[in-house]
Design a protein around this motif. Structure first.
Motif, mmCIF file in Angstrom:
data_model
loop_
_atom_site.group_PDB
_atom_site.id
_atom_site.type_symbol
_atom_site.label_atom_id
_atom_site.label_comp_id
_atom_site.label_asym_id
_atom_site.label_seq_id
_atom_site.Cartn_x
_atom_site.Cartn_y
_atom_site.Cartn_z
ATOM 1 N N ALA A 62 0.821 -1.210 0.000
ATOM 2 C CA ALA A 62 0.000 0.000 0.000
ATOM 3 C C ALA A 62 0.853 1.258 0.000
ATOM 4 C CB ALA A 62 -0.937 -0.006 1.204
ATOM 5 N N LEU A 63 1.923 1.255 0.799
ATOM 6 C CA LEU A 63 2.747 2.454 0.932
ATOM 7 C C LEU A 63 3.838 2.549 -0.133
ATOM 8 C CD1 LEU A 63 2.924 2.616 4.815
ATOM 9 C CD2 LEU A 63 1.684 4.134 3.278
ATOM 10 N N SER A 64 3.862 1.591 -1.035
ATOM 11 C CA SER A 64 4.726 1.713 -2.215
ATOM 12 C C SER A 64 3.882 1.840 -3.476
ATOM 13 C CB SER A 64 5.661 0.503 -2.338
ATOM 14 O OG SER A 64 4.940 -0.678 -2.634
ATOM 15 N N PHE A 65 2.547 1.978 -3.307
ATOM 16 C CA PHE A 65 1.606 2.124 -4.420
ATOM 17 C C PHE A 65 1.666 0.930 -5.368
ATOM 18 C CE2 PHE A 65 2.856 6.865 -3.974
ATOM 19 C CZ PHE A 65 2.189 6.945 -2.764
ATOM 20 N N GLY A 66 1.940 -0.255 -4.804
ATOM 21 C CA GLY A 66 1.961 -1.466 -5.606
ATOM 22 C C GLY A 66 3.254 -1.717 -6.346
ATOM 23 N N HIS A 67 4.339 -1.067 -5.951
ATOM 24 C CA HIS A 67 5.601 -1.208 -6.675
ATOM 25 C C HIS A 67 6.451 -2.391 -6.216
ATOM 26 C CE1 HIS A 67 5.682 2.030 -9.550
ATOM 27 N NE2 HIS A 67 5.252 2.894 -8.647
ATOM 28 N N VAL A 68 6.011 -3.152 -5.209
ATOM 29 C CA VAL A 68 6.735 -4.380 -4.901
ATOM 30 C C VAL A 68 6.393 -5.412 -5.968
ATOM 31 C CG1 VAL A 68 6.888 -3.965 -2.419
ATOM 32 C CG2 VAL A 68 4.905 -5.152 -3.343
ATOM 33 N N PRO A 69 7.311 -6.336 -6.283
ATOM 34 C CA PRO A 69 7.000 -7.361 -7.292
ATOM 35 C C PRO A 69 5.809 -8.211 -6.860
ATOM 36 C CG PRO A 69 9.362 -7.292 -6.827
ATOM 37 C CD PRO A 69 8.704 -6.429 -5.793
ATOM 38 N N ASP A 70 4.955 -8.584 -7.800
ATOM 39 C CA ASP A 70 3.776 -9.374 -7.468
ATOM 40 C C ASP A 70 4.139 -10.714 -6.836
ATOM 41 O OD1 ASP A 70 2.177 -7.371 -8.472
ATOM 42 O OD2 ASP A 70 1.834 -8.342 -10.409
ATOM 43 N N ALA A 71 5.275 -11.276 -7.220
ATOM 44 C CA ALA A 71 5.675 -12.586 -6.693
ATOM 45 C C ALA A 71 6.312 -12.496 -5.310
ATOM 46 C CB ALA A 71 6.645 -13.260 -7.668
ATOM 47 N N ILE A 113 16.133 -7.791 2.710
ATOM 48 C CA ILE A 113 14.771 -7.484 2.260
ATOM 49 C C ILE A 113 14.622 -5.989 2.005
ATOM 50 C CG2 ILE A 113 12.349 -7.412 3.002
ATOM 51 C CD1 ILE A 113 12.857 -10.103 4.400
ATOM 52 N N GLN A 114 15.174 -5.179 2.900
ATOM 53 C CA GLN A 114 15.111 -3.735 2.687
ATOM 54 C C GLN A 114 15.859 -3.349 1.417
ATOM 55 O OE1 GLN A 114 16.765 -1.289 5.802
ATOM 56 N NE2 GLN A 114 16.445 0.612 4.648
ATOM 57 N N GLN A 115 17.045 -3.903 1.241
ATOM 58 C CA GLN A 115 17.874 -3.536 0.089
ATOM 59 C C GLN A 115 17.256 -4.003 -1.225
ATOM 60 O OE1 GLN A 115 21.689 -5.451 0.026
ATOM 61 N NE2 GLN A 115 22.495 -4.136 -1.588
ATOM 62 N N ALA A 116 16.795 -5.254 -1.257
ATOM 63 C CA ALA A 116 16.358 -5.847 -2.518
ATOM 64 C C ALA A 116 14.935 -5.453 -2.909
ATOM 65 C CB ALA A 116 16.458 -7.367 -2.439
ATOM 66 N N THR A 117 14.092 -5.188 -1.927
ATOM 67 C CA THR A 117 12.670 -4.979 -2.241
ATOM 68 C C THR A 117 12.164 -3.613 -1.803
ATOM 69 O OG1 THR A 117 12.287 -7.366 -2.033
ATOM 70 C CG2 THR A 117 10.352 -5.917 -1.959
ATOM 71 N N LEU A 118 12.296 -3.296 -0.517
ATOM 72 C CA LEU A 118 11.684 -2.068 -0.010
ATOM 73 C C LEU A 118 12.307 -0.818 -0.617
ATOM 74 C CD1 LEU A 118 10.512 -4.139 1.993
ATOM 75 C CD2 LEU A 118 10.779 -2.413 3.779
ATOM 76 N N SER A 119 13.621 -0.761 -0.667
ATOM 77 C CA SER A 119 14.283 0.458 -1.148
ATOM 78 C C SER A 119 13.850 0.816 -2.563
ATOM 79 C CB SER A 119 15.807 0.298 -1.082
ATOM 80 O OG SER A 119 16.242 0.215 0.258
ATOM 81 N N GLU A 120 13.823 -0.178 -3.437
ATOM 82 C CA GLU A 120 13.446 0.093 -4.821
ATOM 83 C C GLU A 120 11.965 0.425 -4.943
ATOM 84 O OE1 GLU A 120 13.541 0.782 -8.824
ATOM 85 O OE2 GLU A 120 15.163 0.676 -7.338
ATOM 86 N N PHE A 122 9.987 1.749 -2.631
ATOM 87 C CA PHE A 122 9.743 3.065 -2.064
ATOM 88 C C PHE A 122 10.301 4.157 -2.969
ATOM 89 C CE2 PHE A 122 9.613 1.254 2.540
ATOM 90 C CZ PHE A 122 8.364 0.721 2.275
ATOM 91 N N ARG A 123 11.444 3.910 -3.597
ATOM 92 C CA ARG A 123 11.996 4.884 -4.540
ATOM 93 C C ARG A 123 11.025 5.119 -5.693
ATOM 94 N NH1 ARG A 123 13.365 5.443 -9.236
ATOM 95 N NH2 ARG A 123 12.799 3.268 -9.646
ATOM 96 N N ALA A 124 10.448 4.031 -6.208
ATOM 97 C CA ALA A 124 9.511 4.161 -7.321
ATOM 98 C C ALA A 124 8.257 4.920 -6.907
ATOM 99 C CB ALA A 124 9.143 2.772 -7.851
ATOM 100 N N ARG A 126 8.036 7.258 -4.603
ATOM 101 C CA ARG A 126 8.367 8.680 -4.490
ATOM 102 C C ARG A 126 8.497 9.317 -5.865
ATOM 103 N NH1 ARG A 126 12.976 7.191 -0.073
ATOM 104 N NH2 ARG A 126 11.562 6.565 1.608
ATOM 105 N N ALA A 127 9.006 8.539 -6.821
ATOM 106 C CA ALA A 127 9.099 9.044 -8.191
ATOM 107 C C ALA A 127 7.711 9.304 -8.756
ATOM 108 C CB ALA A 127 9.852 8.045 -9.067
ATOM 109 N N ASP A 128 6.750 8.438 -8.410
ATOM 110 C CA ASP A 128 5.370 8.653 -8.850
ATOM 111 C C ASP A 128 4.844 9.991 -8.355
ATOM 112 O OD1 ASP A 128 5.152 6.278 -10.208
ATOM 113 O OD2 ASP A 128 4.062 5.227 -8.617
ATOM 114 N N ILE A 129 5.075 10.272 -7.081
ATOM 115 C CA ILE A 129 4.577 11.527 -6.509
ATOM 116 C C ILE A 129 5.285 12.725 -7.133
ATOM 117 C CG2 ILE A 129 4.605 12.931 -4.413
ATOM 118 C CD1 ILE A 129 3.451 10.789 -2.901
#
Length: 263
Positions: A62-71, A113-120, A122-124, A126-129
């Motif tokens: 929710a807080l990444s606007f769906g930018h985590v990988p679906d898998a 997990i933060q490095q491989a998934t959350l960071s990217e 969340f970056r995406a 913020r780019a959306d906003i």
């Protein structure tokens, strides 16, 4: 089910720094950054139960606007070692994994997990906003109160979808007593996923001979139900969040009566 990470993270987090009477805002970024940081802090601190981990993954979506990988949901929740590494109690880890991680290994998994998934992700987000936000000021002639707004990404539609998804997930663990109750849940779920559930999903879930039917009627939270939700439902929710972010419009006004899910 325990309280969800999403419930309180929908509350406003203003920028603590002082500002001038003509301060300009990029709407949603201070709020979003504070909420995302809270999710990272929860990851680093560890969770009490597997159910906490499950609900946290949806909060991340929710807080990444769906930018985590679906898998990602199923890959994480089906890995006993990694789930054990997210728990804060060693005894609980030992009950979950044959070779449970120690504190050092748990920290490594959490940072990965933060490095491989959350960071990217969340970056995406913020780019959306940055790409879609308008400018508002809090001085004379300013519009609303962007610092105090409570809509995710300042988008009411996105916020509403996240709240409905949260409710649908939590109600999945209520041990349905009838086929009609399951049908009502599936209808709510379809609404919360904007129709992105697989074709035939209602028939599959409400079939008394299906695995879905068995796990939905259990009186206690089931690992198997979590895995089924992670494999089928959470990816559909993720897609719905992306669609809501892409098609929603920004709302600068302060939210006064938005209902936030509770325990």
């Amino acid at each position: 089910m325990p309280d969800s990470a999403l419930a309180d993270l929908l509350e406003p987090h203003g920028d603590d720094a002082g500002h001038d009477s003509q301060h300009a805002w990029v709407p949603g970024l201070p709020t979003l950054r504070a909420q995302q940081n809270e999710l990272v802090n929860r990851l680093r601190s560890g969770f009490e139960t597997r159910e906490d981990v499950f609900l946290w993954t949806h909060a991340v979506a929710a807080l990444s606007f769906g930018h985590v990988p679906d898998a990602w949901f199923f890959e994480l929740l089906s890995d006993r070692f990694r789930v054990a590494a997210l728990l804060d109690d060693q005894n609980t880890r030992e009950r979950m994994a044959t070779h449970p991680p120690n504190d050092s290994q748990a920290d490594f998994v959490r940072d990965s997990i933060q490095q491989a998934t959350l960071s990217e992700a969340f970056r995406a987000s913020r780019a959306d906003i940055r790409a879609t936000a308008a400018d508002f000021t809090d001085g004379e002639g300013g519009v609303g109160d962007p610092e105090s707004q409570r809509f995710l990404g300042m988008r009411p539609r996105l916020h509403q979808i996240a709240v409905e998804q949260h409710r649908a997930l939590r109600s999945a663990f209520t041990a349905f007593q009838s086929r009609r109750a399951v049908l009502d849940w599936v209808d709510h779920l379809d609404y919360a996923t904007l129709g992105f559930l697989p074709a035939g999903f209602p028939s599959t879930v409400t079939n008394p001979s299906s695995d879905w039917w068995a796990v939905l009627r259990q009186s206690e939270s089931s690992v198997w139900l979590q895995l089924r939700l992670a494999q089928t439902v959470l990816p559909a929710m993720n897609e719905a969040l992306r669609e809501a972010m892409e098609t929603g419009t920004e709302e600068p006004d302060k939210l006064s009566e938005m209902e936030v899910p509770s325990g």
